[in-house]
Motif scaffolding. Structure first.
Motif, PDB file in Angstrom:
ATOM      1  N   TYR A   2       0.805  -1.291   0.179  1.00 53.92           N
ATOM      2  CA  TYR A   2      -0.050  -0.079  -0.100  1.00 53.92           C
ATOM      3  C   TYR A   2       1.077   1.240  -0.026  1.00 53.92           C
ATOM      4  CZ  TYR A   2      -3.979  -3.183   1.328  1.00 53.92           C
ATOM      5  OH  TYR A   2      -4.723  -4.051   1.382  1.00 53.92           O
ATOM      6  N   TRP A  31      10.559   1.567   3.203  1.00 50.81           N
ATOM      7  CA  TRP A  31       9.629   1.112   4.024  1.00 50.81           C
ATOM      8  C   TRP A  31       8.470   1.015   3.336  1.00 50.81           C
ATOM      9  CZ3 TRP A  31      11.169  -0.606   8.931  1.00 50.81           C
ATOM     10  CH2 TRP A  31      12.559  -0.382   9.322  1.00 50.81           C
ATOM     11  N   SER A  64       4.257  -0.551   3.700  1.00 44.48           N
ATOM     12  CA  SER A  64       2.920  -1.065   4.510  1.00 44.48           C
ATOM     13  C   SER A  64       2.368  -2.088   3.391  1.00 44.48           C
ATOM     14  CB  SER A  64       2.153  -0.109   5.159  1.00 44.48           C
ATOM     15  OG  SER A  64       1.806   0.927   4.206  1.00 44.48           O
ATOM     16  N   THR A  65       1.896  -3.273   4.060  1.00 42.15           N
ATOM     17  CA  THR A  65       1.122  -4.327   3.068  1.00 42.15           C
ATOM     18  C   THR A  65      -0.008  -4.845   4.110  1.00 42.15           C
ATOM     19  OG1 THR A  65       2.320  -6.153   4.154  1.00 42.15           O
ATOM     20  CG2 THR A  65       3.553  -4.933   2.574  1.00 42.15           C
ATOM     21  N   ASN A  66      -0.781  -5.917   3.569  1.00 50.84           N
ATOM     22  CA  ASN A  66      -1.671  -6.543   4.333  1.00 50.84           C
ATOM     23  C   ASN A  66      -1.107  -7.813   4.984  1.00 50.84           C
ATOM     24  OD1 ASN A  66      -1.653  -8.118   2.166  1.00 50.84           O
ATOM     25  ND2 ASN A  66      -3.344  -8.172   1.613  1.00 50.84           N
ATOM     26  N   ILE A  88       4.820  -4.786   7.971  1.00 48.14           N
ATOM     27  CA  ILE A  88       5.516  -3.711   7.338  1.00 48.14           C
ATOM     28  C   ILE A  88       6.956  -4.342   7.033  1.00 48.14           C
ATOM     29  CG2 ILE A  88       6.953  -1.727   7.897  1.00 48.14           C
ATOM     30  CD1 ILE A  88       4.712  -0.696   9.535  1.00 48.14           C
ATOM     31  N   LEU A  98       4.111  -4.826  16.169  1.00 50.79           N
ATOM     32  CA  LEU A  98       3.136  -4.130  15.497  1.00 50.79           C
ATOM     33  C   LEU A  98       1.692  -4.687  16.196  1.00 50.79           C
ATOM     34  CD1 LEU A  98       3.921  -4.625  11.662  1.00 50.79           C
ATOM     35  CD2 LEU A  98       4.190  -2.852  13.082  1.00 50.79           C
ATOM     36  N   PHE A 129      -2.706  -3.158   6.823  1.00 49.74           N
ATOM     37  CA  PHE A 129      -2.486  -1.572   6.598  1.00 49.74           C
ATOM     38  C   PHE A 129      -3.631  -1.025   5.657  1.00 49.74           C
ATOM     39  CE2 PHE A 129       1.028  -2.671   9.357  1.00 49.74           C
ATOM     40  CZ  PHE A 129       1.218  -1.724   9.851  1.00 49.74           C
ATOM     41  N   TYR A 173       0.311   7.055   4.629  1.00 47.36           N
ATOM     42  CA  TYR A 173       1.617   7.082   4.958  1.00 47.36           C
ATOM     43  C   TYR A 173       2.276   8.361   4.645  1.00 47.36           C
ATOM     44  CZ  TYR A 173       1.727   6.825   0.047  1.00 47.36           C
ATOM     45  OH  TYR A 173       1.367   7.057  -1.336  1.00 47.36           O
ATOM     46  N   PHE A 188       2.339   5.170   9.354  1.00 51.24           N
ATOM     47  CA  PHE A 188       1.579   4.361   8.415  1.00 51.24           C
ATOM     48  C   PHE A 188       0.209   4.175   9.103  1.00 51.24           C
ATOM     49  CE2 PHE A 188       4.372   3.031   5.046  1.00 51.24           C
ATOM     50  CZ  PHE A 188       5.716   3.140   5.707  1.00 51.24           C
ATOM     51  N   ASP A 196      -2.958   2.042  10.070  1.00 49.19           N
ATOM     52  CA  ASP A 196      -3.351   0.521   9.995  1.00 49.19           C
ATOM     53  C   ASP A 196      -4.824   0.613  10.059  1.00 49.19           C
ATOM     54  OD1 ASP A 196      -3.902   0.975  12.774  1.00 49.19           O
ATOM     55  OD2 ASP A 196      -1.796   0.572  13.366  1.00 49.19           O
ATOM     56  N   THR A 245       0.411   3.510  12.899  1.00 54.22           N
ATOM     57  CA  THR A 245       1.463   2.882  13.372  1.00 54.22           C
ATOM     58  C   THR A 245       2.682   3.815  13.283  1.00 54.22           C
ATOM     59  OG1 THR A 245       0.686   0.738  13.233  1.00 54.22           O
ATOM     60  CG2 THR A 245       3.175   0.961  13.246  1.00 54.22           C
TER      61      THR A 245
END
Length: 789
Positions: A134, A145, A147-149, A152, A171, A176, A181, A191, A193, A198
């Motif tokens: 994302y 860096w 952010s994903t599902n 991080i 975390l 996320f 971001y 980021f 979430d 976060t």
């Protein structure tokens, strides 16, 4: 004054804040029916164009001069194209102009080269466990860096390695949000979430530098398990195993694991079959290597592992694999064929070629003998190499125990020097201690061909020095030709010769290794071996020196801790001596009132008797001066009485003067510092004197106290050798403690007695107070413990 914006339904738009004009751009200019891109992100790149991340058309470039679009869409047949059409973010690093980093949903991370118009993909095979990315940010150190599902991820652009952070790392959750971001002050990254925000500072996230060891856990041939002790496996999986695969069953698989437990599910693995594979397998979480249809031959399976922070153990684990040839390609089969061939030749022409047949048979026998000899020699060499390897391991273990057993720096360095000279070529050897407070390296031991260097230091402000580079980077310096390879580490090399103990000057080395001495991520110093020959060192020498550096680091850390402990103990001893003296002075202060009261009585006696003597002397003078001899003789008895009274008063003055002197002397002994001398003292009189001193001192501070003091002294006690000031302080403290608890008691009583028991003298002090609680009795002799405020 121009603002560019994009929406999911309206595409790209331009707003002129000065004129208020709004323009909308479609993929095909002039065709109002063309659907606009669903815009997720816009950046202005170094080429002056706008680069657009779209949700449905991949990566799009917009040329503001020509107002035209260039699309880079997903094509499953194009390995150099973008990995997905749903682009979330686009980022161009200031240190990498012309390179775009593009994140997608379902396609992972892409690296786009503006010049070649090609993409490189980073997904699960490269360590990015989740391909739905994302947000994308760059920290102050140039690290990316995401952010994903699935948590991080960090990405090191230089090494192209990923690090995944999940709930185990702190975390709150793994899912996320899109478009959430940003970077903040102080290097903070934010980021969005599912539940909130976060935030973290990348500089405070520690990287685990410990590479995992690799161990084999299971072995299968043709799908059937192979265990230690079987015909197929020599040795054990835990120690130099060798696998023999029969022809026709030439497929096998091996399970392995990385021994790193901070987050073992995120360890990465790569393997290579020497003699078969051209390159290492792509890093992955897969813990099995499988091979089928292998040709006959000798192979070595090598497996390496990386921890979740991307630190690789390059040495890894190895497994020898031999695929046996078919029976008709064995030595015995060749011999048999030769015999049959000879027999056929013999049968066809046994008369004409008898001599030739004999020659062929002899040749076959000779080949057989040579093959057996070669096999025996090979087996002997393998056995010798294995025995040598085990001896080296045992020897290194013994060396490590010897080095780490010492707590003295000089002994540690001498042992390291001796053993390194035994194991490798080290004409020059040195150990330097890093002084961070002085920014310098102190060389505690430096040798060249058995001769010591004069003590010297290196100023770390000069960066063009190999040991300074080694300490700052916490990495090895490994050079086999100084003149041509120095630029890998420093800008210029101009090493000046140092002075040796015999006055000669050191020579310049051609090969060298420097290694940092590190303990708990703190640099303690540097160790080096150097040679006057080029290409003097191999990877084995580097690994050996790493082992010795590890032992040296542990030993130095232990020695530092021991030195600090001794320093702390010395400080505590000094503090204890100061506290004891302060306690003496404090108790002296408490006794001042009692001493004043006690000394006042003899001084009053001295004053009164002195005044009385003065009056009597005046009266005697009047008698002697006021009459003749007859009247003086008549007053003879009166004169005798006055003289006797004067003598008696003088004795009283002397007695009470000695009493005051005794009190002052006792006070001085009580306050005297240091270890007291022992004297032969009459115990009963000594005890009674200090009982009175303590009692009057306490009464001066608490005149309301009423206590019955019972004295029972044994006449047989006699004298004893004691330190009077120390023993007096003991008595005063004991009696003072007793009087403290008797203040609140009715019918308070204190008993002091002496007795001689079994050749010793006992002084016993008893009060009828509440006593010492059971839970405090074990602490009576604990230094500095007290129940007083």
């Amino acid at each position: 004054g121009v603002i560019w914006s994009g929406t999911t339904g309206g595409g790209l738009q331009r707003y002129d804040a000065r004129s208020g004009e709004v323009r909308r751009y479609r993929p095909s200019p002039g065709d109002p029916t063309t659907n606009p891109f669903a815009v997720a992100h816009i950046i202005e790149a170094s080429d002056g164009a706008l680069w657009i991340g779209s949700m449905d058309a991949g990566l799009v470039r917009f040329d503001r001069d020509t107002e035209t679009f260039e699309r880079f869409s997903y094509d499953p047949t194009d390995s150099t194209g973008i990995s997905g059409n749903h682009v979330e973010t686009v980022l161009e690093r200031a240190s990498q102009p012309g390179i775009l980093w593009v994140t997608t949903q379902g396609g992972g991370l892409n690296r786009f080269d503006m010049e070649t118009r090609t993409f490189r993909h980073f997904g699960p095979a490269e360590g990015l466990a989740n391909t739905t990315v994302y947000g994308l940010l760059e920290d102050d150190e140039g690290m990316l860096w995401m952010s994903t599902n699935g948590g991080i991820f960090s990405f090191d652009v230089e090494t192209e390695t990923f690090r995944n952070y999940g709930t185990d790392d702190g975390l709150r959750e793994l899912e996320f949000m899109q478009n959430g971001y940003t970077t903040g002050r102080g290097g903070m990254l934010y980021f969005g979430d599912v539940s909130g925000i976060t935030a973290f500072s990348p500089s405070r996230l520690n990287v685990n530098t410990a590479a995992p060891d690799v161990a084999f856990t299971a072995l299968r041939v043709d799908g059937r398990p192979v265990r230690a002790g079987s015909d197929l496996l020599e040795g054990s999986l835990a120690d130099s195993a060798a696998l023999k695969v029969p022809y026709g069953q030439n497929s096998f698989s091996v399970d392995f694991v990385g021994l790193h437990f901070s987050n073992p599910t995120k360890n990465h693995y790569s393997y290579l079959l020497d003699g078969y594979d051209d390159e290492w397998s792509e890093p992955s979480f897969q813990r099995t290597a499988a091979y089928t249809n292998l040709p006959p031959g000798e192979f070595t399976l090598r497996v390496r592992s990386a921890n979740p922070d991307g630190v690789w153990n390059e040495s890894g684990a190895t497994l020898g694999v031999t695929v046996l040839p078919p029976w008709y390609r064995t030595t015995w089969a060749y011999i048999l064929f030769a015999v049959l061939l000879g027999a056929a030749i013999f049968g066809a022409d046994r008369f004409q070629r008898r001599r030739l047949l004999k020659r062929e048979r002899a040749r076959a026998e000779l080949q057989e003998i040579e093959l057996r000899a070669e096999a025996a020699e090979s087996e002997a060499k393998a056995l010798a190499a294995e025995n040598e390897r085990k001896k080296n391991i045992e020897r290194l273990s013994d060396i490590g125990q010897e080095i780490t057993a010492s707590l003295d720096f000089e002994t540690i360095f001498d042992r390291v020097y001796v053993h390194i000279n035994e194991l490798t070529d080290a004409p020059i050897f040195g150990v330097g201690v890093w002084r961070s407070d002085r920014n310098q390296i102190d060389y505690r031991l430096a040798m060249e061909e058995g001769k010591k260097y004069e003590p010297y230091t290196r100023d770390a402000s000069d960066k063009n020095q190999f040991p300074v580079w080694c300490i700052e980077h916490k990495e090895a310096v490994f050079i086999n030709d100084v003149e041509t390879e120095y630029s890998k580490y420093i800008d210029s090399y101009d090493e000046q010769g140092a002075t040796l103990e015999d006055g000669t000057t050191s020579r310049r080395p051609q090969s060298l290794i420097y290694l940092p001495l590190v303990s708990k991520d703190e640099v303690l110093g540097v160790i080096t071996v150097q040679s006057f020959e080029k290409n003097a060192y191999t990877q084995n020498d580097l690994n050996l020196l790493k082992t010795m550096a590890a032992y040296s680091s542990v030993a130095m850390d232990n020695a530092n801790a021991y030195r600090k402990l001794n320093s702390t103990i010395d400080e505590l001893r000094q503090m204890q001596q100061q506290l004891v003296q302060q306690e003496k002075m404090a108790s002296l202060g408490q006794l001042t009132a009692g001493i004043a009261h006690e000394i006042k009585n003899p001084l009053n006696f001295v004053t009164n008797f002195a005044d009385l003597n003065s009056e009597m002397a005046t009266e005697l003078r009047e008698i002697l001066e006021g009459g003749d001899a007859a009247s003086i003789a008549a007053k003879h008895h009166e004169i005798e009485d006055l003289i006797a009274s004067l003598q008696m008063n003088a004795k009283q003055i002397a007695k009470h003067g000695r009493r005051a002197d005794s009190i002052v002397r006792g006070m001085m002994e009580h306050a005297r510092p240091g270890d007291a001398e022992r004297f032969d003292v009459a115990i009963n009189g000594f005890v009674d004197e200090y009982v009175n001193l303590a009692w009057h001192g306490y009464r001066a501070r608490h005149p309301e106290l009423q206590v019955d003091i019972n004295r029972r002294y044994d006449d047989s006690v006699g004298n004893a050798s004691i330190a009077p000031q120390d023993m007096g302080r003991v008595l005063i403290n004991l009696i003072g403690n007793a009087l403290d608890v008797l203040r609140d008691e009715e019918n308070a009583a204190l008993s002091v007695s002496t007795a001689r028991r079994n050749g010793s003298v006992e002084i016993r002090i008893v009060d009828n107070g509440p006593g010492i609680p059971n839970d405090l009795r074990a602490k009576i002799f604990e230094p500095f413990f007290t129940t007083k405020s």
